[in-house]
Design a protein around this motif. Structure first.
Motif: not given
Length: 188
Positions: A74-86
Motif C-alpha cells: 500500500t506504500l507503493a508510489g510514494k517515498p517511504t521512511v522506515l524507522w527501525f526502533w527498539a
C-alpha cells in the motif's frame, strides 16, 4: 564435539552484545551512517489497486503494534521512511518527536512507518504511547522479518526509499535531525 556446539553459541552471544543503541558504522559528510542496500531491486509488480507498481522492497506484510494487519504494498508510489526502533533504546526515544513531526509534515506526500523489534509487543505499545508516535503505523516485528529484509542489525536506523522503492539512505540520525531534509527532495 562440544567445542563445535559451544563455539557457534559463543559467537552469536558476542554478536548480540556488540549490537548497540545508536551505534554508527561510518560517517558521511552529514554525520550519519549511510549504506546502500542490495534489497532495493528494480523489479516490481502491479499494486493491488493498479495505481503503482510494487517494488521488491515493499513486498512484506506484518502486524501493527495495535494488532492491525499491514501490507507494505500500500506504500507503493510514494517515498517511504522506515524507522527501525527498539522500546528500551534511549536514542530511539529521542528520535520519536522529530519522526512524528516529519510524518505530520509530509502526510499524503510520503509514508513514515515505524518498525519495532528486539522486545515484546506490550513494550512496543508502551513506547508508541510514551513517545507520541501513534499517528503513523508502527509494526510489531517481534520475529525480525522486516529487520532481516532490510539487513538492519541495530536499532535507531532509518531506511528511506524513493517513490520507486529504491533505497536512498540508510543510517542513524541522532534525535531524527536531518530527516525532513532527506525526505523533502523526494516529494518535490
Amino acid at each position: 564435539m562440544r567445542v563445535r556446539l559451544i563455539l557457534p553459541a559463543l559467537l552469536a552471544a558476542t554478536a548480540l552484545t556488540l549490537v548497540g543503541c545508536g551505534e554508527e558504522k561510518s560517517a558521511s559528510s552529514s554525520g550519519a551512517a549511510e549504506k546502500s542496500s542490495p534489497t532495493a531491486s528494480g523489479s516490481s509488480a502491479p499494486a493491488g489497486d493498479g495505481t503503482a507498481a510494487v517494488p521488491e522492497t515493499l513486498r512484506f506484510t506484518g502486524t501493527t503494534v495495535d494488532g492491525k494487519p499491514f501490507d507494505a504494498a500500500t506504500l507503493a508510489g510514494k517515498p517511504t521512511v522506515l524507522w527501525f526502533w527498539a522500546p528500551w533504546c534511549p536514542t530511539c526515544k529521542a528520535q520519536g518527536p522529530e519522526t512524528a513531526k516529519v510524518a505530520a509534515r509530509f502526510q499524503g506526500q510520503a509514508h513514515v512507518i515505524g518498525v519495532a523489534g528486539l522486545d515484546k509487543p506490550q513494550a512496543m505499545k508502551d513506547f508508541v504511547t510514551d513517545t507520541g508516535v501513534g499517528a503513523f503505523p508502527n509494526l510489531a516485528d517481534e520475529a525480525g522479518g522486516v529487520w532481516k529484509k532490510f539487513e538492519i542489525t541495530q536499532q535507531s536506523v532509518y531506511v528511506i526509499l524513493d517513490k520507486d522503492g529504491k533505497t536512498v539512505f540508510t543510517g542513524s540520525l541522532p534525535a531524527g535531525k536531518g530527516l525532513a531534509g532527506k525526505v523533502s527532495p523526494l516529494v518535490g
